[in-house]
Design a protein around this motif. Structure first.
Motif, PDB file in Angstrom:
ATOM      1  N   ARG A 153     101.831  11.673  10.968  1.00  0.00           N
ATOM      2  CA  ARG A 153     101.641  12.808  10.067  1.00  0.00           C
ATOM      3  C   ARG A 153     101.009  13.995  10.793  1.00  0.00           C
ATOM      4  O   ARG A 153     101.311  15.151  10.496  1.00  0.00           O
ATOM      5  CB  ARG A 153     100.761  12.392   8.883  1.00  0.00           C
ATOM      6  CG  ARG A 153     101.485  11.577   7.829  1.00  0.00           C
ATOM      7  CD  ARG A 153     102.456  12.431   7.064  1.00  0.00           C
ATOM      8  NE  ARG A 153     103.108  11.719   5.974  1.00  0.00           N
ATOM      9  CZ  ARG A 153     104.033  12.260   5.183  1.00  0.00           C
ATOM     10  NH1 ARG A 153     104.411  13.516   5.385  1.00  0.00           N
ATOM     11  NH2 ARG A 153     104.582  11.572   4.212  1.00  0.00           N
ATOM     12  N   VAL A 154     100.127  13.714  11.730  1.00  0.00           N
ATOM     13  CA  VAL A 154      99.516  14.801  12.494  1.00  0.00           C
ATOM     14  C   VAL A 154     100.594  15.537  13.285  1.00  0.00           C
ATOM     15  O   VAL A 154     100.654  16.778  13.299  1.00  0.00           O
ATOM     16  CB  VAL A 154      98.435  14.250  13.445  1.00  0.00           C
ATOM     17  CG1 VAL A 154      97.820  15.376  14.275  1.00  0.00           C
ATOM     18  CG2 VAL A 154      97.346  13.531  12.644  1.00  0.00           C
ATOM     19  N   ALA A 160     102.575  21.076  18.325  1.00  0.00           N
ATOM     20  CA  ALA A 160     102.462  19.967  19.273  1.00  0.00           C
ATOM     21  C   ALA A 160     101.159  20.000  20.070  1.00  0.00           C
ATOM     22  O   ALA A 160     100.491  18.966  20.238  1.00  0.00           O
ATOM     23  CB  ALA A 160     103.666  19.974  20.221  1.00  0.00           C
ATOM     24  N   ASP A 161     100.768  21.170  20.568  1.00  0.00           N
ATOM     25  CA  ASP A 161      99.556  21.254  21.380  1.00  0.00           C
ATOM     26  C   ASP A 161      98.317  20.918  20.555  1.00  0.00           C
ATOM     27  O   ASP A 161      97.428  20.182  21.009  1.00  0.00           O
ATOM     28  CB  ASP A 161      99.410  22.655  21.989  1.00  0.00           C
ATOM     29  CG  ASP A 161     100.418  22.919  23.093  1.00  0.00           C
ATOM     30  OD1 ASP A 161     101.101  21.954  23.516  1.00  0.00           O
ATOM     31  OD2 ASP A 161     100.535  24.081  23.519  1.00  0.00           O
ATOM     32  N   GLU A 162      98.255  21.461  19.329  1.00  0.00           N
ATOM     33  CA  GLU A 162      97.098  21.180  18.487  1.00  0.00           C
ATOM     34  C   GLU A 162      97.081  19.716  18.064  1.00  0.00           C
ATOM     35  O   GLU A 162      96.016  19.078  18.033  1.00  0.00           O
ATOM     36  CB  GLU A 162      97.077  22.074  17.252  1.00  0.00           C
ATOM     37  CG  GLU A 162      95.836  21.853  16.399  1.00  0.00           C
ATOM     38  CD  GLU A 162      95.784  22.701  15.146  1.00  0.00           C
ATOM     39  OE1 GLU A 162      94.796  22.558  14.389  1.00  0.00           O
ATOM     40  OE2 GLU A 162      96.723  23.496  14.915  1.00  0.00           O
ATOM     41  N   ALA A 163      98.265  19.164  17.757  1.00  0.00           N
ATOM     42  CA  ALA A 163      98.330  17.757  17.358  1.00  0.00           C
ATOM     43  C   ALA A 163      97.803  16.863  18.472  1.00  0.00           C
ATOM     44  O   ALA A 163      97.030  15.929  18.226  1.00  0.00           O
ATOM     45  CB  ALA A 163      99.766  17.371  17.010  1.00  0.00           C
ATOM     46  N   GLN A 168      92.917  13.200  19.654  1.00  0.00           N
ATOM     47  CA  GLN A 168      91.876  12.673  20.541  1.00  0.00           C
ATOM     48  C   GLN A 168      90.552  12.450  19.795  1.00  0.00           C
ATOM     49  O   GLN A 168      89.631  11.844  20.346  1.00  0.00           O
ATOM     50  CB  GLN A 168      91.640  13.639  21.712  1.00  0.00           C
ATOM     51  CG  GLN A 168      92.862  13.914  22.567  1.00  0.00           C
ATOM     52  CD  GLN A 168      93.479  12.639  23.121  1.00  0.00           C
ATOM     53  OE1 GLN A 168      92.780  11.824  23.718  1.00  0.00           O
ATOM     54  NE2 GLN A 168      94.776  12.487  22.918  1.00  0.00           N
ATOM     55  N   HIS A 169      90.471  12.955  18.576  1.00  0.00           N
ATOM     56  CA  HIS A 169      89.231  12.896  17.821  1.00  0.00           C
ATOM     57  C   HIS A 169      89.498  12.271  16.445  1.00  0.00           C
ATOM     58  O   HIS A 169      90.639  12.030  16.069  1.00  0.00           O
ATOM     59  CB  HIS A 169      88.641  14.299  17.667  1.00  0.00           C
ATOM     60  CG  HIS A 169      88.527  15.032  18.963  1.00  0.00           C
ATOM     61  ND1 HIS A 169      87.662  14.652  19.958  1.00  0.00           N
ATOM     62  CD2 HIS A 169      89.209  16.115  19.440  1.00  0.00           C
ATOM     63  CE1 HIS A 169      87.792  15.459  20.996  1.00  0.00           C
ATOM     64  NE2 HIS A 169      88.724  16.361  20.704  1.00  0.00           N
TER      65      HIS A 169
END
Length: 287
Positions: A153-154, A160-163, A168-169
């Protein structure tokens, strides 16, 4: 998740009802459900159902004591009156209700960012699984995401870069469930995440017109502890954890289902509700 849960000391005194919940029968092939009318000859859903009679306790007192909370049991009630009164207006829901709900989820969770990605209106009298704009309540024990589909879903809803960075968090997917009128029939039952064992979860395909998602069906486990909140009003809501990336004992998901409340009067009002699903992201410091 664990199948071992020490009962709250006062559990025996909590008001409860006994009702049948529809679990997946053991030993069946991977279930498949369609969100739209399937091709001719293909059933709407597969997977035999096995009803089980369970005890469903009133969760109001335990929630007030903090025994039922989003990160402990996987769900929690909250008092909140929406500024939206006309839920027949889809544009109003997507504009005002989405923004209002995102702010509510930020306040309740301490999240840095909230992305609302869909909603479902349900009506027990007029809803149908064949109508995308108005569905019927789901009377089957399930969870809306799996440990595999949650991260998808992310990637589906962020660049893509933000996902890649957000994955990672810590992040979660939360269902904000709200009745549109006092619930008199087909209330929602919720299972304490601490009573769910990994072996209870059965990945199931959810077929959309353009993709195949994944949800969990559930096998019966006598350790499951079920709760409901009698006569929820429109100025009350429920938060349901349907995915959490954290693996430190925090509730990662739960199970829920509509159920037939015993002795419901024949003239009880239809159940009308809206559920909204959102991605919830914490900053690396907060996570």
């Amino acid at each position: 998740m664990s199948a071992v849960l020490n009962p709250w000391p006062g559990a025996a005194t909590i008001p409860a009802v006994k009702a049948e919940l529809n679990y997946l029968a053991p030993g069946v092939a991977r279930p498949v459900s369609y969100t739209f009318e399937p091709p001719a000859g293909v059933p709407w859903s597969t997977g035999d159902i096995r009803p089980q009679r369970v005890t469903i306790q009133d969760g109001r007192a335990l929630a007030a004591l903090g025994e039922l909370a989003l990160d402990r049991s996987g769900f929690s009630p909250l008092a909140h009156r929406s500024s939206v009164t006309d839920f027949s207006d889809d544009a109003l829901i997507r504009d005002r209700y989405y923004a209002e709900s995102a702010e509510l989820l930020r306040a309740e969770t301490g999240a840095e960012k909230v992305v609302v990605f869909d909603h479902t209106l349900r009506d027990s009298a007029n809803g149908s699984r064949a109508t995308r704009s108005l569905r019927e309540p789901v009377q089957r024990v399930h969870n809306d995401q799996t440990l595999v589909s949650g991260p998808r879903r992310v990637r589906d809803h962020l660049p893509a870069d933000e996902a890649a960075e957000r994955l990672q968090h810590r992040f979660a997917i939360i269902n904000l469930w709200r009745p549109l009128a006092t619930v008199e029939r087909l209330p929602l039952a919720l299972c304490d995440a601490r009573s769910i064992a990994p072996s209870d979860l059965v990945p199931s395909d959810l077929v959309y017109p353009d993709k195949v998602g994944e949800t969990y069906s559930f096998l019966h486990n006598p350790e499951h502890r079920w709760y409901w909140f009698p006569r929820l009003r429109s100025d009350e809501a429920l938060l349901l954890k349907i995915y959490d990336s954290r693996e430190d004992g925090t509730a990662r998901l739960t199970a829920h289902t509509a159920f037939d409340l015993p002795d419901t009067p024949a003239d009880a009002a239809p159940r009308r509700s809206i559920e909204l699903r959102a991605l919830v992201f914490w900053s690396s410091e907060a996570a």
